[in-house]
Design an enzyme around this catalytic site. Structure first.
Site, PDB file in Angstrom:
ATOM      1  N   LEU A  64       4.432  75.371  64.206  1.00  9.32           N
ATOM      2  CA  LEU A  64       3.030  75.335  63.772  1.00  9.32           C
ATOM      3  C   LEU A  64       2.116  74.755  64.847  1.00  9.32           C
ATOM      4  CD1 LEU A  64       3.529  74.216  60.067  1.00  9.32           C
ATOM      5  CD2 LEU A  64       3.214  76.528  60.970  1.00  9.32           C
ATOM      6  N   SER A 129       7.105  65.564  47.951  1.00 10.78           N
ATOM      7  CA  SER A 129       8.396  64.949  47.658  1.00 10.78           C
ATOM      8  C   SER A 129       8.255  63.767  46.719  1.00 10.78           C
ATOM      9  CB  SER A 129       9.021  64.473  48.973  1.00 10.78           C
ATOM     10  OG  SER A 129      10.102  63.612  48.720  1.00 10.78           O
ATOM     11  N   TYR A 153       9.360  59.494  56.669  1.00 10.73           N
ATOM     12  CA  TYR A 153       9.390  60.824  56.042  1.00 10.73           C
ATOM     13  C   TYR A 153       8.486  60.830  54.800  1.00 10.73           C
ATOM     14  CZ  TYR A 153      10.905  64.313  52.683  1.00 10.73           C
ATOM     15  OH  TYR A 153      10.917  65.285  51.722  1.00 10.73           O
ATOM     16  N   LYS A 157       4.675  62.679  54.029  1.00 12.11           N
ATOM     17  CA  LYS A 157       4.318  63.561  52.907  1.00 12.11           C
ATOM     18  C   LYS A 157       3.098  63.001  52.161  1.00 12.11           C
ATOM     19  CE  LYS A 157       7.394  66.833  53.260  1.00 12.11           C
ATOM     20  NZ  LYS A 157       7.038  68.253  53.419  1.00 12.11           N
ATOM     21  N   TYR A 181       8.847  67.639  44.690  1.00 11.76           N
ATOM     22  CA  TYR A 181      10.184  67.935  44.170  1.00 11.76           C
ATOM     23  C   TYR A 181      10.998  66.663  44.111  1.00 11.76           C
ATOM     24  CZ  TYR A 181       8.991  71.686  47.475  1.00 11.76           C
ATOM     25  OH  TYR A 181       8.353  72.573  48.268  1.00 11.76           O
ATOM     26  N   PHE A 182      11.904  66.655  43.140  1.00 12.36           N
ATOM     27  CA  PHE A 182      12.859  65.554  43.062  1.00 12.36           C
ATOM     28  C   PHE A 182      14.048  65.924  43.960  1.00 12.36           C
ATOM     29  CE2 PHE A 182      11.019  62.169  40.550  1.00 12.36           C
ATOM     30  CZ  PHE A 182       9.753  62.699  40.479  1.00 12.36           C
ATOM     31  N   ASN A 183      15.257  66.111  43.488  1.00  8.70           N
ATOM     32  CA  ASN A 183      16.352  66.376  44.441  1.00  8.70           C
ATOM     33  C   ASN A 183      16.837  67.827  44.317  1.00  8.70           C
ATOM     34  OD1 ASN A 183      16.204  63.424  44.391  1.00  8.70           O
ATOM     35  ND2 ASN A 183      18.079  63.508  45.587  1.00  8.70           N
ATOM     36  N   ASN A 203      22.921  64.448  52.697  1.00 12.98           N
ATOM     37  CA  ASN A 203      22.630  64.446  51.261  1.00 12.98           C
ATOM     38  C   ASN A 203      23.912  64.631  50.454  1.00 12.98           C
ATOM     39  OD1 ASN A 203      19.848  66.078  52.426  1.00 12.98           O
ATOM     40  ND2 ASN A 203      19.627  64.221  51.229  1.00 12.98           N
ATOM     41  N   GLY A 298      17.359  51.718  52.537  1.00 18.14           N
ATOM     42  CA  GLY A 298      16.232  52.590  52.193  1.00 18.14           C
ATOM     43  C   GLY A 298      16.389  53.305  50.873  1.00 18.14           C
TER      44      GLY A 298
HETATM   45  C1  UD1 Z   1      16.174  61.892  49.945  1.00 19.34           C
HETATM   46  C2  UD1 Z   1      14.686  61.677  49.739  1.00 19.34           C
HETATM   47  C3  UD1 Z   1      14.079  62.942  49.212  1.00 19.34           C
HETATM   48  C4  UD1 Z   1      14.402  64.097  50.144  1.00 19.34           C
HETATM   49  C5  UD1 Z   1      15.909  64.247  50.207  1.00 19.34           C
HETATM   50  C6  UD1 Z   1      16.294  65.400  51.115  1.00 19.34           C
HETATM   51  C7  UD1 Z   1      14.030  59.388  49.167  1.00 19.34           C
HETATM   52  C8  UD1 Z   1      13.987  58.339  48.101  1.00 19.34           C
HETATM   53  N1  UD1 Z   1      14.514  60.589  48.792  1.00 19.34           N
HETATM   54  O1  UD1 Z   1      16.726  61.995  48.652  1.00 19.34           O
HETATM   55  O2  UD1 Z   1      12.695  62.811  49.129  1.00 19.34           O
HETATM   56  O3  UD1 Z   1      13.808  65.272  49.652  1.00 19.34           O
HETATM   57  O4  UD1 Z   1      16.453  63.020  50.721  1.00 19.34           O
HETATM   58  O5  UD1 Z   1      16.464  65.024  52.412  1.00 19.34           O
HETATM   59  O6  UD1 Z   1      13.613  59.132  50.264  1.00 19.34           O
HETATM   60  N2  UD1 Z   1      24.667  59.318  48.116  1.00 19.34           N
HETATM   61  C9  UD1 Z   1      25.951  58.841  48.170  1.00 19.34           C
HETATM   62  N3  UD1 Z   1      26.771  59.272  49.179  1.00 19.34           N
HETATM   63  C10 UD1 Z   1      26.345  60.135  50.146  1.00 19.34           C
HETATM   64  C11 UD1 Z   1      25.012  60.615  50.088  1.00 19.34           C
HETATM   65  C12 UD1 Z   1      24.196  60.182  49.062  1.00 19.34           C
HETATM   66  O7  UD1 Z   1      26.378  58.054  47.326  1.00 19.34           O
HETATM   67  O8  UD1 Z   1      27.133  60.474  51.063  1.00 19.34           O
HETATM   68  C13 UD1 Z   1      23.806  58.913  47.003  1.00 19.34           C
HETATM   69  C14 UD1 Z   1      22.521  58.217  47.415  1.00 19.34           C
HETATM   70  O9  UD1 Z   1      22.711  56.839  47.565  1.00 19.34           O
HETATM   71  C15 UD1 Z   1      21.593  58.596  46.252  1.00 19.34           C
HETATM   72  C16 UD1 Z   1      22.090  59.965  45.819  1.00 19.34           C
HETATM   73  O10 UD1 Z   1      23.415  60.074  46.312  1.00 19.34           O
HETATM   74  O11 UD1 Z   1      21.767  57.708  45.178  1.00 19.34           O
HETATM   75  C17 UD1 Z   1      21.257  61.100  46.389  1.00 19.34           C
HETATM   76  O12 UD1 Z   1      21.171  60.958  47.809  1.00 19.34           O
HETATM   77  P1  UD1 Z   1      20.633  62.142  48.744  1.00 19.34           P
HETATM   78  O13 UD1 Z   1      21.276  63.414  48.357  1.00 19.34           O
HETATM   79  O14 UD1 Z   1      20.775  61.696  50.155  1.00 19.34           O
HETATM   80  O15 UD1 Z   1      19.110  62.286  48.356  1.00 19.34           O
HETATM   81  P2  UD1 Z   1      17.973  61.150  48.247  1.00 19.34           P
HETATM   82  O16 UD1 Z   1      18.203  60.054  49.197  1.00 19.34           O
HETATM   83  O17 UD1 Z   1      17.806  60.819  46.801  1.00 19.34           O
END
Ligand code: UD1
Length: 342
Positions: A64, A129, A153, A157, A181-183, A203, A298
């Site tokens: 962009l 987000s 990040y 947003k 969006y949530f997850n 993630n 975080g």
């Molecule tokens: C984060 C961002 C969200 C973003 C998304 C995609 C925040 C609060 N949220 O979501 O805005 O759109 O990333 O990049 O900033 N977990 C584990 N083990 C792992 C990975 C994750 O236990 O190996 C847990 C995390 O602690 C969390 C949940 O799984 O409780 C979801 O984590 P994740 O999938 O990384 O997404 P968010 O951090 O919620």
């Protein structure tokens, strides 16, 4: 009316962007994609064409910030509306590279706004987000809950939303829908389109899929001492097909009113990491080894949407459940162990 309506999708080769392209093509829209492939690949768009039975009208490999090239895209197509996904989205990386995040996410958005304005395009759906809410005092979260972004990040947003809201204040012809969006997780049910993380997934859902496939030894559950029912983090996982559908429905509501509107996109259903592991095990039929480790810096205890505003505004809700999210993510992993062919 979709017939002959052209939608510019920035970041159209990415995870949510590619699913949204399918949804738009399936509903008769013409799609123009802009993507720099910095975290995606042309393979995703080949899959989009395969599923939809026709390709996007045009695909441009540009960022962009290339204002001349972006302006040419608007010169060459009569763009009716823009869906803006192109952005960086890794929370951990944003802490190390804050300038990159502000430059790409905020600077990319203002460059896009500039091009839209110069070409008389006034309709935008923006990819926001739930991370904007940060350390939520309570869940579920409504759009009126205060912003408290906790990393660059999320702040990027939040800043984009401020820029868009303020621009709408002064340019009354502009209509912007910002979707928080949530997850987003899952994949297209065909198994052809899904999430392809670069390197080890950050993630939880793609990580689980790789553990189930035997590519990673075990899941590390980040924190077992949160103030949640089982001590692990709670999130509102929402199927990427619902998120894609939400964008298509958003296009149909851009003209409801001018100005900036913010809407949550989630299910309203909170799921803990351990509940997610159990659901994924049921979907893939093999036990998922995991160990509970320290909290990830975080992370917040719980983020769950109150999805009632979007339901009221559009008479629309996310419908796919956690089982579908896990089954579709697993199908994509099984059929594409190394992502899209190079
Ligand atoms: C984060 C961002 C969200 C973003 C998304 C995609 C925040 C609060 N949220 O979501 O805005 O759109 O990333 O990049 O900033 N977990 C584990 N083990 C792992 C990975 C994750 O236990 O190996 C847990 C995390 O602690 C969390 C949940 O799984 O409780 C979801 O984590 P994740 O999938 O990384 O997404 P968010 O951090 O919620």
């Amino acid at each position: 009316m979709p017939g002959g309506t052209t939608v510019l999708v920035t970041g159209g080769a990415g995870f949510i962007g590619s699913h949204t392209c399918v949804e738009l093509l399936d509903h008769g829209y013409d799609v123009v994609v802009v993507d720099d492939y910095s975290n995606s690949s042309p393979g995703a768009l080949e899959r989009v064409a395969k599923i939809a039975g026709r390709p996007p009208a045009a695909v441009y490999e540009i960022g962009l910030h290339d204002r001349r090239a972006l302006s040419r895209v608007f010169d060459e197509h009569a763009i009716d509306a823009v869906i803006h996904f192109a952005a960086k989205k890794a929370v951990g990386e944003s802490v190390d590279l804050p300038i990159t995040y502000y430059d790409t996410n905020v600077g990319g958005t203002t460059a896009l706004l500039r091009a839209m304005h110069d070409h008389g395009v006034h309709r935008l759906v923006f990819s926001s987000s739930c991370s904007i809410y940060g350390n939520a005092a309570r869940v579920p979260l409504t759009e009126a809950d205060p912003a408290d972004p906790t990393n660059p990040y999320a702040t990027s947003k939040w800043l984009c939303e401020q820029v868009l809201a303020d621009t709408c204040r002064y340019l009354p012809e502009l209509s912007v829908l910002s979707l928080r969006y949530f997850n987003p997780v899952g994949a297209h049910p065909s198994g052809l389109l899904g999430e392809v993380p670069r390197g080890t997934p950050g993630n939880v859902m793609p990580y689980l899929a790789q553990v189930a496939a035997g590519r990673l030894p075990q899941l590390r559950v980040f924190g077992g001492d949160y103030p949640t029912a089982d001590g692990t983090g709670v999130r509102d996982y929402v199927h990427v097909m619902d998120v894609a559908e939400g964008h298509r429905v958003a296009l149909e509501h851009l003209d409801d009113e001018h100005g900036m509107r913010v809407l949550n996109l989630g299910t309203g259903q909170g799921t803990s990491v351990l509940e997610l592991v159990a659901a994924f095990q049921r979907a893939c039929g093999t036990p998922i080894p995991y160990e509970i480790t320290d909290r990830r810096p975080g992370d917040v205890p719980a983020l769950v949407a109150d999805p009632s505003a979007v339901a009221r505004a559009w008479n629309w809700t996310a419908t796919r459940d956690l089982t579908a999210m896990c089954e579709d993510a697993w199908r994509f992993q099984e059929l594409n162990p190394s992502g899209y062919p190079a």
